[in-house]
Design an enzyme around this catalytic site. Structure first.
Site: not given
Lengths: 785, 147
Positions: A201, A481
């Site tokens: 690069e 319940s």
């Protein structure tokens, strides 16, 4: 013209005024004014330029000096702890290792590798920083025997009493732009990778000052010739600047800005700093909306390895990806990627970074990327949602998404997956077996640890992998319940008045409800059962007996008990509450039952153990905080009654699903017209709550026993969990009771049941069988346990 | 001063079963057929980790941290031990002791009661837990006392 002069005048300052006094004559004057304007313009330009550069300078420094990136928060499951005696099946072990991203290999020498044989697991663990310190990486052999860990030994021969694995990453909270990265320091990056990157690069990186004018010129010419961009000519510094500040626009102005900023960056910061920033910033992959930045994360994303463990050919591939991670995507375009990688290797050899043979050897190797990227999305969105809510009070959303927090949760991935799987399976079976419309049933499961209140699993619906309506947290449904054990508990808190043997009245009852209307509760079977002992009324879930009992005890007492057990929601003390006319989420129900499961001690349900900052420093811990909400003897009696629910009551159906030795306690819940089917219960180690129903709240035709119970049994049956403790707390004694009279009887007498009592609350002997002198004597001295 | 006395008294009670390897009280008796007894019955083919060795190792570490005054660290380690062995009254008691030293009286009392409940009310740990409850009661001027 006039306007310009005015600008010149105001902006030009002294220089302009000086000129005006020296010259005269019309031609000269015109000429002079032009020059003045020019000079002024130039000056203006310089000043604007200076301000512009100053602003850019500020921008550059600000970016480099602050925290450079938003880092996503990482959410981890609880770590797996291995020790001699731990019950763990092979399937679970394999799955846990898979989730923590361990790889099965023949020779597990590298951290993150394992080999599982019939009676041994050889594993190299990764080092990990926990909230209580660093856990070193170890290479060990774990001996396995019939579903248990028999022992752990280091390869050096040393016994290891306790081995903690690094935890599975289960989710990340990403910043708004969905950038994901794992920061690395320059010294953690393999030197060859850095050399390779520079040679491809920007091979003059160490010499230039941010720009290489020759390269720019060459690139310009090449691009003009080709008619489009073929060459970059950018230095690493320019690339970094572009990524940081400018984006992808390619105008001349942008180029100029980039160049100036590159110079500024080089002016202020060292090559090391710039390189490190570049290595962490560069874009190297994409998964859906999530973008992969920096070499640290790219190494894991493509190879599932830490950066420092990459081989040369893998490093070269990453360097090659800088040019275009989607074009060269090695999973989708392996040929392109291979070509690019080998070009990188060739350039590295040409620049003398590696020799030719090394380059050729590396070029001969395959790409070696993992077939699939590690999942970046949340595996268990319902659980993660609970985590997010528990964090909400303490951390801002912005902080959660950007500060790189490490969030250690209580999630048990095995339990979580069992819960999800069993829920989905059972709902499908129920629909098919009962002719219910396919896909119409929904459900939720919460599993927590009885002793510590740690939430282990949350299933928010039958599709566990997708975030959506989280029924475990947000579906508030009448509990039916499920409330009854608490009504009975409130009664048992008065041992002089109520014991498990106290006869309750289950005959017709009419009372005036909160709206001033007459209300006559009825039983599920439509019948009345006369006088029934308290434990049996709970076991069979008799409504009328329960309402009568609750009215005697006082609805306010029940409400007060709910709050004591950790319910935060306001509840109105209406009589209908006694039959569960209160809407709660499964998580809230789990909170209520946790206190019961832990012998009367309650602790807020927690989904988080600790939060660390990006540097692994502890920020907050979530310590165990318990309160004794209920006397341990009362909790024990209630649990004993709930065991009868399973043994002979509405939850008898569990028997076929659980091993005989696994004693559990629980309660079914069903609401009007069979809209909601609940089951809540616990073993010694785990509390689990299941809800089944429809999102549109229409009747679905399933009672608690028919729907939720089956899910609960299969979830619990799949967990390594222990039966309820048989030994009572101090202050409990047992006696044989005749359920018909509620009085004491002899062991061999017909129908006799053995029940626990708070010392001093034993009923007297009845007449008939067992009322003999022996029992009378026993009664005198008590039958202590 | 009171803290020192407390520490001494509890230390004495706790070291009853232990001298030698730190101050680890005897492991609680568990049901037959569980990890503990199974491991003991099987003839060791190679020197296996003793059952409860993991908990012992953690307790030794927690005790060290506590001795060094690192109460926060001690608490973290004890909570880890509780996850491995949630029914062990000795661990609950140790956590109570740490919380007492941190001045968290209400929590210390709850933890001590949990220990007492699990111990069945007998033995050295229960005795120490009762003493701790008394200490909390007097330290809070009677505000937090056991029923």
């Amino acid at each position: 013209m006039k306007g310009r002069k005015r600008v010149a005048k105001s902006a030009g300052g002294k220089a302009a005024r000086k000129g005006r006094t020296k010259r005269s004559g019309t031609g000269h004057r015109r000429h002079r004014s032009w020059r003045r304007v020019l000079a002024a313009l130039l000056l203006l330009l310089v000043m604007v330029g200076a301000v512009w550069v100053g602003l850019l300078d500020l921008k550059v420094r600000h970016r480099f000096e602050g925290s450079m990136w938003s880092l996503p928060a990482r959410v981890y499951a609880r770590p797996l702890e291995l020790y001699a005696g731990l019950e763990i099946g092979r399937a679970q072990l394999r799955r846990e290792l898979e989730l923590a991203r361990y790889r099965a290999v023949r020779r597990p020498d590298e951290p993150g590798e394992y080999r599982l044989l019939r009676e041994r697991l050889e594993i190299s663990t990764r080092p990990f920083r926990f909230w209580d310190g660093e856990e070193p990486g170890r290479h060990v052999v774990v001996r396995l025997e019939s579903g248990r860990v028999a022992g752990i030994r280091g390869v050096g021969g040393d016994e290891i009493p306790l081995l903690r694995l690094d935890p599975a990453l289960v989710a990340s909270f990403y910043p708004a732009h969905r950038e994901d990265r794992l920061l690395v320091r320059l010294e953690e990056v393999p030197p060859l990778l850095v050399d390779g990157l520079l040679s491809v690069e920007d091979h003059r990186f160490l010499e230039h000052h941010g720009l290489v004018p020759g390269a720019i010129l060459r690139a310009l010419i090449a691009n003009l010739r080709a008619g489009h961009t073929v060459q970059g000519g950018s230095t690493l510094t320019q690339q970094l600047v572009k990524n940081f500040f400018l984006g992808n626009q390619r105008t001349l102005a942008r180029k100029l800005e980039e160049a100036v900023m590159a110079l500024l960056v080089e002016l202020h910061f060292s090559k090391r700093q710039i390189l490190e920033a570049y290595l962490n910033e560069v874009y190297l992959g994409q998964e859906g909306e999530r973008s992969i930045h920096g070499f640290g994360l790219a190494a894991r994303f493509w190879f599932d390895k830490p950066l420092e463990r990459l081989a040369l050919h893998q490093q070269a591939l990453l360097v090659g990806l800088v040019k275009g991670p989607s074009w060269y995507d090695p999973r989708r375009h392996p040929e392109r990627a291979l070509e690019r990688r080998n070009l990188v290797l060739k350039i590295m050899a040409e620049r003398g970074v590696i020799d030719r043979r090394t380059s050729e050897e590396a070029a001969a190797r395959p790409l070696d990327v993992t077939p699939q990227a590690p999942a970046g999305h949340s595996r268990y969105p319902a659980f993660v949602e609970l985590v997010r809510r528990q964090l909400r009070g303490q951390y801002r959303e912005e902080e959660l998404r950007s500060a790189g927090l490490q969030i250690h949760t209580t999630l048990d991935p095995w339990v979580q997956e069992q819960a999800q799987k069993r829920l989905a399976e059972r709902l499908a079976v129920l629909e098919k077996g009962r002719g219910i419309e396919r896909g119409s049933l929904q459900g939720a499961v919460v599993v927590s640890r009885a002793a510590t209140g740690e939430v282990l699993a949350v299933a928010g619906g039958r599709e566990g992998r997708y975030a959506g309506f989280n029924r475990a947290l947000d579906a508030r449904r009448p509990v039916g319940s499920l409330i009854k054990p608490l009504v009975y508990l409130a009664a048992l808190e008065q041992p002089r008045r109520y014991t498990l043997a106290t006869l309750l009245d289950d005959s017709p009852l009419t009372l005036v409800d909160e709206r001033g209307e007459r209300w006559s509760p009825r039983n599920y079977d439509g019948r009345f059962h006369g006088r029934v002992p308290l434990y049996l009324a709970l076991a069979h879930s008799y409504n009328v007996a329960t309402v009568r009992l609750g009215m005697e005890v006082g609805v306010e007492s029940v409400v007060e008990l709910l709050h004591r057990l950790g319910l935060e929601r306001e509840v109105t003390p209406w009589p209908s509450l006694l039959l569960g006319a209160v809407s709660l989420s499964p998580l809230e129900v789990a909170q209520l039952y946790q206190g019961l499961a832990d012998g009367g001690f309650t602790t807020p349900l927690r989904a988080i153990r600790a939060v660390l900052d990006a540097q692994h420093r502890p920020l907050s811990r979530y310590p165990l905080d318990i309160v004794q909400a209920v006397d341990d003897r009362t909790a024990f009696l209630t649990t004993a009654a709930l065991e009868r629910v399973v043994a002979e009551g509405t939850a008898r159906g569990l028997k076929g699903m659980l091993p005989d030795s696994l004693r559990v306690a629980g309660k079914t819940g069903t609401t009007d017209d069979l809209r909601d089917s609940w089951f809540a219960g616990f073993s010694r180690d785990h509390v689990a709550v299941v809800w089944v129903g429809r999102d549109d709240n229409r009747p679905m035709g399933l009672s608690g026993a028919a729907g939720a119970l089956g899910v609960w049994g299969r979830v619990m049956g799949g967990l390594p969990t222990r039966p309820l403790r048989p030994d009572p707390p101090a202050g409990i004694e047992y006696a044989w009771i005749d359920p018909v009279t509620g009085l004491r009887t002899g062991e061999g007498c017909e129908g006799a049941v053995r029940l626990p009592f708070v010392v001093g609350s034993l009923p007297s002997f009845g007449e008939g069988c067992g009322s003999g002198i022996v029992e009378w004597l026993k009664g005198l001295f008590g039958e202590r346990e | 001063m009171r803290r020192m006395v407390m520490r001494l008294a509890l230390g004495l009670v706790m070291s009853g079963g232990v001298a030698g390897c730190g101050s680890v009280p005897p492991a609680p008796v568990e049901e037959p057929g569980d990890a503990l007894s199974r491991g003991r019955q099987e003839p060791p083919r190679e020197p296996a980790s003793a059952p409860g060795a993991a908990v012992d190792a953690l307790l030794a570490r927690a005790d060290r941290a506590w001795e060094e005054g690192q109460t926060g660290q001690a608490a973290v380690i004890l909570e880890r031990a509780l996850r491995l062995s949630p029914d062990d009254p000795a661990i609950w008691f140790r956590l109570a002791r740490v919380r007492l030293e941190q001045g968290r009286h209400a929590l210390a009392a709850s933890l001590a009661r949990r220990s007492l409940s699990l111990s069945g009310g007998d033995g050295g740990v229960a005795e120490a837990a009762r003493e701790l409850l008394e200490a909390v009661c007097s330290a809070t001027g009677g505000a937090i006392c056991s029923p």
